[in-house]
Design a protein around this motif. Structure first.
Motif, PDB file in Angstrom:
ATOM      1  N   UNK A 177       0.820  -1.210   0.000  1.00 33.61           N
ATOM      2  CA  UNK A 177       0.000   0.000   0.000  1.00 33.61           C
ATOM      3  C   UNK A 177       0.856   1.264   0.000  1.00 33.61           C
ATOM      4  N   UNK A 178       2.120   1.113   0.360  1.00 31.80           N
ATOM      5  CA  UNK A 178       3.006   2.268   0.508  1.00 31.80           C
ATOM      6  C   UNK A 178       4.008   2.376  -0.637  1.00 31.80           C
ATOM      7  N   UNK A 179       3.606   1.920  -1.816  1.00 36.17           N
ATOM      8  CA  UNK A 179       4.467   1.959  -2.992  1.00 36.17           C
ATOM      9  C   UNK A 179       4.650   3.402  -3.475  1.00 36.17           C
ATOM     10  N   UNK A 180       5.887   3.804  -3.699  1.00 35.93           N
ATOM     11  CA  UNK A 180       6.203   5.185  -4.075  1.00 35.93           C
ATOM     12  C   UNK A 180       5.636   5.587  -5.434  1.00 35.93           C
ATOM     13  N   UNK A 181       5.601   4.664  -6.361  1.00 36.09           N
ATOM     14  CA  UNK A 181       5.122   5.015  -7.703  1.00 36.09           C
ATOM     15  C   UNK A 181       3.662   5.451  -7.671  1.00 36.09           C
ATOM     16  N   UNK A 182       2.849   4.739  -6.921  1.00 35.37           N
ATOM     17  CA  UNK A 182       1.450   5.122  -6.804  1.00 35.37           C
ATOM     18  C   UNK A 182       1.275   6.456  -6.109  1.00 35.37           C
ATOM     19  N   UNK A 183       2.090   6.680  -5.081  1.00 33.79           N
ATOM     20  CA  UNK A 183       2.023   7.938  -4.345  1.00 33.79           C
ATOM     21  C   UNK A 183       2.422   9.113  -5.233  1.00 33.79           C
ATOM     22  N   UNK A 184       3.530   8.948  -5.963  1.00 35.46           N
ATOM     23  CA  UNK A 184       3.996  10.016  -6.856  1.00 35.46           C
ATOM     24  C   UNK A 184       2.987  10.287  -7.964  1.00 35.46           C
ATOM     25  N   UNK A 185       2.400   9.234  -8.519  1.00 31.76           N
ATOM     26  CA  UNK A 185       1.419   9.415  -9.580  1.00 31.76           C
ATOM     27  C   UNK A 185       0.221  10.214  -9.112  1.00 31.76           C
ATOM     28  N   UNK A 186      -0.245   9.928  -7.912  1.00 33.26           N
ATOM     29  CA  UNK A 186      -1.369  10.678  -7.354  1.00 33.26           C
ATOM     30  C   UNK A 186      -0.983  12.131  -7.119  1.00 33.26           C
TER      31      UNK A 186
END
Length: 348
Positions: free
Chosen positions: A324-333
């Protein structure tokens, strides 16, 4: 139309890899990121992004008169950037600065920062509600973007930390690692640990001690099971310390978001901590033990319970949390929020 440049404030921090890991992920998602400091104060142009992380360093000084001057200059800079068409963002790592805590001046400055920012990023729903209640901002002003993990962010030297401190290999070791200051609750940790009467458990406390804070109260009551290393732990040995411990204990007196908890989970170490701030959203069921900070025996009971945790089950729960804490998803958002795209309500 060219992509905007993101000016990360700061892009790299010597105390925390958060900015560096976030920057890397944003760059991998296609945006250019530059470090924002006094050398390029006026460089951001219309449509560019200035993303603040710890703004208190930019408006606080050693005395109040200087703080007023510094705050006015800082506020003027933000207003100038705003008028210029620069988009402003702030990740609210802490409700209040650790150094000065809650004060009328901090309240005024932080409310002002939120008012001029396009959006504020918070790392959990819990923190979002606290920011709303504390500063009176609207819910749509704040976007929840989790704190990314630290998997593979640090590489160890292979140092045998247990051997260094004379800790038996079979001893169950509670670990505290990080900067040591009043809000970390070290006094409570020492007291709770000593109440666990067993030679099969030990405690290692490691980290730089802030000026004005002392650990000399430990020596007179230490029964030999507590090891203290009151110095900065180099990034290259951080992993070695984590490998040495069985459980990370973070007995905070106050906290908003804990990078230390995420660091522990990133190395598959369960966390013992109070139910404060966003900890319940990161140290979710099976990833450790959270105790009631109002219970005087809460920490002691949590330490005792952690010794009997099923580590195979713990690792399964932690693996799920790290996904749930993957950086790619966070950066994309975050990029979608930067650019004003309405479709930013995604799972990150």
């Amino acid at each position: 139309m060219s992509n905007p440049t993101v000016y990360m404030w700061p892009k790299v921090s010597e105390y925390n890899k958060y900015s560096e890991l976030l920057t890397k992920s944003i760059e991998e998602n296609g945006l250019q990121v530059e470090h924002y400091d006094t050398k390029n104060t006026l460089k951001p142009a219309k449509g560019d992004i200035v993303h603040m992380h710890w703004p208190s360093y930019s408006y606080q000084a050693s005395n109040f008169p200087l703080t007023i001057v510094k705050s006015l200059l800082f506020a003027g800079l933000l207003l100038f950037l705003k008028v210029r068409g620069v988009r402003l963002f702030w990740t609210v790592h802490n409700i209040w600065p650790h150094s000065t805590g809650k004060s009328k001046w901090n309240y005024m400055m932080r409310k002002f920062i939120l008012s001029v920012c396009n959006k504020g990023f918070v790392m959990s729903e819990t923190v979002k509600q606290e920011v709303i209640e504390t500063f009176g901002v609207s819910a749509d002003k704040l976007i929840v973007t989790p704190h990314g993990h630290y998997v593979d962010a640090y590489v160890g030297k292979g140092t045998d930390i247990r051997k260094r401190f004379g800790i038996p290999p079979e001893q169950f070791l509670f670990l505290f690692i990080g900067r040591i200051n009043p809000y970390k609750g070290i006094e409570k940790l020492v007291e709770a640990f000593l109440s666990v009467k067993s030679d099969s458990v030990g405690l290692l406390i490691a980290g730089k001690v802030d000026d004005g804070y002392k650990l000399d109260y430990i020596d007179p009551i230490n029964d030999g099971r507590i090891k203290v290393y009151p110095h900065f732990v180099d990034d290259h040995e951080l992993v070695d310390y984590l490998r040495a411990g069985n459980v990370m204990v973070l007995p905070y007196n106050q906290i908003t978001t804990s990078g230390s908890a995420i660091l522990a989970l990133s190395h598959y170490k369960p966390v013992v901590a109070p139910k404060l701030g966003s900890l319940s959203e990161y140290v979710s069921e099976g990833c450790g033990i959270l105790y009631d900070p109002a219970d005087p025996d809460g920490l002691c009971k949590a330490l005792a319970m952690s010794v009997n945790m099923n580590m195979n089950e713990v690792e399964k729960h932690i693996s799920k949390k790290l996904a749930e804490l993957d950086w790619q998803g966070i950066a994309g958002k975050m990029i979608k929020v930067y650019t004003g795209t309405k479709r930013y309500e995604v799972n990150a």
